[in-house]
Design an enzyme around this catalytic site. Structure first.
Site, PDB file in Angstrom:
ATOM      1  N   ASP A  12      -4.397  67.902  61.603  1.00 21.48           N
ATOM      2  CA  ASP A  12      -4.749  69.313  61.762  1.00 21.48           C
ATOM      3  C   ASP A  12      -3.497  70.047  62.236  1.00 21.48           C
ATOM      4  OD1 ASP A  12      -7.403  68.778  61.105  1.00 21.48           O
ATOM      5  OD2 ASP A  12      -7.960  68.403  63.193  1.00 21.48           O
ATOM      6  N   GLY A 225     -28.786  71.335  72.293  1.00 25.76           N
ATOM      7  CA  GLY A 225     -28.958  69.891  72.276  1.00 25.76           C
ATOM      8  C   GLY A 225     -29.192  69.331  70.888  1.00 25.76           C
ATOM      9  N   ASP A 253     -18.463  65.235  66.040  1.00 22.20           N
ATOM     10  CA  ASP A 253     -17.941  63.871  65.920  1.00 22.20           C
ATOM     11  C   ASP A 253     -18.085  63.125  67.240  1.00 22.20           C
ATOM     12  OD1 ASP A 253     -17.244  64.219  63.252  1.00 22.20           O
ATOM     13  OD2 ASP A 253     -15.218  64.893  63.717  1.00 22.20           O
TER      14      ASP A 253
END
Length: 311
Positions: A12, A225, A253
């Protein structure tokens, strides 16, 4: 337990622009757009779905096998993975390609213009799973090479290896039938709520129909959540509190990493999702997807403060 993390490895490259895009783009000339942004340098970070998931798993004491492709510029990333004690056995090197890379220009209003070069990710990883013991192996198929995302579910079903299907950013690259085939027989389908809508649209299946094709349907809901559906029940798992949310990019992730750790510990899926919530909280408190850090004892203490003792 052996954890297989299939997906992308990427750099990135983040370029901050000290202005606002809107001040340099003329709406009535958008059809002949030609702009140049002078940026304040380049900040290179390690990323990719497989790399991000494996990183947090390493913080949790696991040594997953990354299954994906990397290019001729992979050297610094390779050293990083070695420093973490992670195996390189599942990474196929494509010497004529660059490692996948996202080139992200961000302005002062946090607007982003991104160019993504798939590079080595265009190639299947061709990993041989035949030596894996199904009774002691768990796999996740995260966004990466499309051929891998289509073929690996079939391979795992044939070998009896339980797998989590996580289509994410590659939903639009997969056909409806291919996606439905990957979901059918999976241990879990995990998406965020927006991605779930895309999956339903692509496959023509509603949420109830998808629940019939996988053992567990886990939907992340950001600061609300996650929702775990399976076994005839639905459980809402709250998000873990954060000190200050700086960057939500790596939260998904990290959630998957915590959930995989919970499953490796023999936890139920709702319990594993609680570990995912705590891991995601660490990620959003730092900019970048592999910038957070914690010891397992620190993680255990934070978990206990939210959900009670972690045995």
């Amino acid at each position: 337990m052996r954890i297989l993390v299939c997906g992308s490895l990427a750099f990135d490259r983040i370029m901050p622009f000290p202005g606002r895009f809107s001040e340099h783009i003329l709406p009535d000339k958008i059809h002949i757009l030609n702009v140049c942004f002078l940026v304040n340098g380049v900040d290179e970070k390690f990323g990719g779905t497989a790399g991000n998931i494996a990183y947090s798993l390493s913080l949790l004491g696991e040594k997953p096998v990354i299954v994906g492709c990397a290019g001729k510029d992979f050297g610094p990333y390779e050293l990083w993975l070695q420093k973490l004690g992670l195996s390189l056995e599942g990474i196929r090197r494509i010497d004529e390609e660059h490692t996948a890379g996202a080139y992200i220009t961000t302005d002062l209003s946090d607007n982003q213009i991104t160019g993504f070069n798939p590079g080595a990710m265009k190639h299947p990883s061709n990993y041989d799973f035949s030596g894996c013991n199904p009774a002691d192996t768990l796999a996740i198929i995260s966004p990466g090479n499309v051929t891998d995302m289509i073929e690996y579910p079939r391979t795992f079903r044939k070998l009896g290896i339980p797998y989590i299907f996580d289509p994410g950013q590659q939903i639009t690259a997969l056909s409806g039938p291919d996606m439905l085939d990957a979901i059918t027989g999976s241990f879990m389908l995990v998406t965020n709520d927006y991605e779930l809508e895309l999956v339903m649209k692509a496959t023509g299946q509603d949420r109830e129909a998808l629940k019939e094709r996988t053992t567990f349907l886990v939907t992340t809901l950001g600061e609300q959540g996650s929702l775990v559906a399976g076994g005839g029940a639905e459980t809402r798992v709250p998000a873990a509190p954060v000190d200050k949310a700086l960057d939500p990019t790596g939260a998904g992730d990290a959630f998957r990493s915590g959930m995989l750790k919970g499953l490796a510990l023999g936890k139920s899926v709702p319990e594993a999702a609680r570990l995912g919530s705590v891991c995601a909280a660490y990620a959003v408190e730092r900019k970048g997807t592999q910038e957070h850090s914690f010891s397992f004892e620190e993680f255990r203490a934070r978990y206990q403060g939210v959900f009670g003792p972690l045995s």
